[in-house]
Write an enzyme that holds these catalytic residues in place. Structure first.
Site, PDB file in Angstrom:
ATOM      1  N   HIS A  50       7.887 -11.596   5.231  1.00 35.83           N
ATOM      2  CA  HIS A  50       7.404 -12.414   6.344  1.00 35.83           C
ATOM      3  C   HIS A  50       6.544 -13.591   5.894  1.00 35.83           C
ATOM      4  O   HIS A  50       5.855 -13.514   4.886  1.00 35.83           O
ATOM      5  CB  HIS A  50       6.551 -11.564   7.293  1.00 35.83           C
ATOM      6  CG  HIS A  50       7.266 -10.379   7.833  1.00 35.83           C
ATOM      7  ND1 HIS A  50       6.602  -9.233   8.188  1.00 35.83           N
ATOM      8  CD2 HIS A  50       8.572 -10.132   8.073  1.00 35.83           C
ATOM      9  CE1 HIS A  50       7.470  -8.335   8.640  1.00 35.83           C
ATOM     10  NE2 HIS A  50       8.677  -8.860   8.571  1.00 35.83           N
ATOM     11  N   LYS A 102      -3.207 -13.979   2.902  1.00 37.67           N
ATOM     12  CA  LYS A 102      -3.477 -12.578   3.243  1.00 37.67           C
ATOM     13  C   LYS A 102      -4.188 -11.879   2.093  1.00 37.67           C
ATOM     14  O   LYS A 102      -3.773 -11.993   0.934  1.00 37.67           O
ATOM     15  CB  LYS A 102      -2.161 -11.843   3.531  1.00 37.67           C
ATOM     16  CG  LYS A 102      -1.406 -12.387   4.725  1.00 37.67           C
ATOM     17  CD  LYS A 102      -0.077 -11.681   4.921  1.00 37.67           C
ATOM     18  CE  LYS A 102       0.670 -12.266   6.113  1.00 37.67           C
ATOM     19  NZ  LYS A 102       1.992 -11.642   6.272  1.00 37.67           N
ATOM     20  N   TYR A 132      -5.099  -5.753   6.267  1.00 35.20           N
ATOM     21  CA  TYR A 132      -5.099  -7.093   5.702  1.00 35.20           C
ATOM     22  C   TYR A 132      -5.823  -8.083   6.595  1.00 35.20           C
ATOM     23  O   TYR A 132      -5.820  -7.988   7.808  1.00 35.20           O
ATOM     24  CB  TYR A 132      -3.688  -7.581   5.369  1.00 35.20           C
ATOM     25  CG  TYR A 132      -2.701  -7.662   6.500  1.00 35.20           C
ATOM     26  CD1 TYR A 132      -2.339  -8.890   7.044  1.00 35.20           C
ATOM     27  CD2 TYR A 132      -2.094  -6.520   6.997  1.00 35.20           C
ATOM     28  CE1 TYR A 132      -1.399  -8.979   8.058  1.00 35.20           C
ATOM     29  CE2 TYR A 132      -1.151  -6.593   8.011  1.00 35.20           C
ATOM     30  CZ  TYR A 132      -0.810  -7.826   8.534  1.00 35.20           C
ATOM     31  OH  TYR A 132       0.119  -7.903   9.547  1.00 35.20           O
ATOM     32  N   ASP A 170      13.430  -7.388  10.899  1.00 30.11           N
ATOM     33  CA  ASP A 170      13.626  -7.479   9.454  1.00 30.11           C
ATOM     34  C   ASP A 170      15.102  -7.347   9.057  1.00 30.11           C
ATOM     35  O   ASP A 170      15.510  -7.867   8.027  1.00 30.11           O
ATOM     36  CB  ASP A 170      12.779  -6.439   8.737  1.00 30.11           C
ATOM     37  CG  ASP A 170      11.292  -6.765   8.791  1.00 30.11           C
ATOM     38  OD1 ASP A 170      10.939  -7.904   9.178  1.00 30.11           O
ATOM     39  OD2 ASP A 170      10.481  -5.889   8.450  1.00 30.11           O
TER      40      ASP A 170
END
Length: 180
Positions: free
Chosen positions: A62, A71, A131, A168
């Protein structure tokens, strides 16, 4: 903390100083001043996320083509194989990937800066993944590269079939994907 560049210098493995004894442990999981010094630039985190996934769940690859997100990722329960793919066209490592085992036991974190696609696969029965992001989630700008794209050729250490979300499963090939 110990900061180690990966094969892609902008992606960093961060290992905290852990203080433990027979009662348990303590470590500083984030310190803004130390983090900025480690990456060599200012950063502002705006969102924290927490996910739990079962074994063989693969989330990725992603990124957001606008409002890109840096991130800082870590695992607080279980084990994952975490991956970053450089999708910056002008980078000397464009199209290359790095992967790192992150676990509750090793307490490692991975810094994935803006300009990278990101994903992970769960190697334990379950895993909880935390995250921080440098920009807000913007679904209209989210993109997905196929986790098994042969051009990138990520060597996922998965035992069995990858479990993917519907989103996905529709990931684009690296050649078709939008890049930075």
């Amino acid at each position: 903390m110990i900061v180690t560049p990966t094969a892609i210098a902008d992606v960093l493995v961060i290992e905290p100083n852990v203080f433990g004894d027979d009662r348990g442990f303590f470590f500083e999981s984030f310190n803004h001043a130390k983090f900025e010094a480690a990456i060599g630039k200012p950063v502002k985190f705006v969102q924290d996320n927490h996910s739990k996934s079962a074994e063989n769940v693969l989330r990725g690859m992603h990124y957001q083509i606008q409002q890109p997100q840096g991130k800082l990722v870590r695992v607080v329960q279980g084990i994952v194989f975490d991956v970053a793919v450089d999708i910056r066209k002008n980078s000397s490592t464009f199209g290359q990937w790095v992967g790192e085992i992150l676990s509750a036991e090793n307490k490692k974190q991975l810094w994935v800066p803006e300009g990278f696609a990101h994903g992970f696969v769960v190697l334990s029965k379950t895993a909880e993944f935390l995250y921080k992001t440098t920009d807000y989630y913007a679904p209209e700008f989210e993109r997905c590269i196929a986790w098994n794209d042969p051009e990138i050729d990520i060597k996922w250490p998965i035992n069995g079939a990858a479990l993917l979300s519907a989103k996905d499963q529709l990931g684009k090939s690296f050649a078709e994907a939008e890049h930075f």
